[in-house]
Design a protein around this motif. Structure first.
Motif: not given
Length: 200
Positions: A37-45, A59-62, A64-76
């Motif tokens: 998931r972390r690698e996928a988020i970095l790809d999207a970022a 929010q835009d990065i989240a 782009g991956l189809g995730l919520t902003k809290p989910a991105v914060y939890r991963s990165l």
């Protein structure tokens, strides 16, 4: 009879409890692998930063991956953590190219020019990503120059090449000092060129 009912209800109760424990909003099934998931988020970022610029929001990065902003914060983590993570990623790519260039054939002048071109080509071809990882994004506090993953990785590669060129008996600290001096000069010249790109 009462005992029989208890034996039937207990598994159902446990199953419901297990479902209740699943985080609200997460689809059913096994949780995603954190590293994947972390690698996928970095790809999207990287994609979103290239498309929308270095001041893009989390929010835009989240999105782009189809995730919520809290989910991105939890991963990165926050923007500063994202900038550092992308810096390490880009540093690995550039470090490998730089090491191959410094170890290649040719005279010293040609090798140095080729090595500098590795970095300048990255800035020229990927200016938004460069700015995000070197300067941070708007609202994020950038790290000090020497603490940036990209700077530290490239300086390490250059220091290794310098130590080999200086030979046995050379002062270890001299190679490190010259490596950071070279990196500082290239970064400063690149910043000047970025704001005044009249020179190729």
């Amino acid at each position: 009879m009462a005992a029989g009912l208890t034996s039937v209800r207990t598994p159902l109760t446990r199953s419901a409890t297990s479902r209740d424990r699943r985080r609200v909003g997460r689809p059913p099934g096994p949780p995603p692998d954190p590293a994947e998931r972390r690698e996928a988020i970095l790809d999207a970022a990287e994609r979103v930063i290239r498309a929308q610029g270095p001041d893009v929001g989390m929010q835009d990065i989240a999105a782009g991956l189809g995730l919520t902003k809290p989910a991105v914060y939890r991963s990165l983590g926050d923007k500063a953590a994202l900038s550092a993570a992308l810096g390490r990623r880009v540093a690995k790519r550039l470090g490998e190219r730089l090491a191959a260039t410094l170890g290649g054939p040719g005279d010293l002048h040609g090798i140095v020019v080729a090595a500098i071109d590795v970095f300048c080509a990255f800035v020229d071809e990927d200016p938004h990503l460069y700015r995000f990882i070197v300067h941070g994004s708007k609202g994020a506090e950038p790290a000090g120059f020497q603490d940036r993953p990209l700077v530290a990785r490239l300086a390490g590669v250059i220091a290794t090449a310098l130590r080999a060129a200086l030979g046995d008996g050379a002062d270890e600290g001299l190679a490190d000092t010259w490596a950071y001096a070279i990196i500082g000069a290239v970064f400063s010249a690149t910043e000047h060129w970025r704001h005044d790109p009249a020179v190729p």
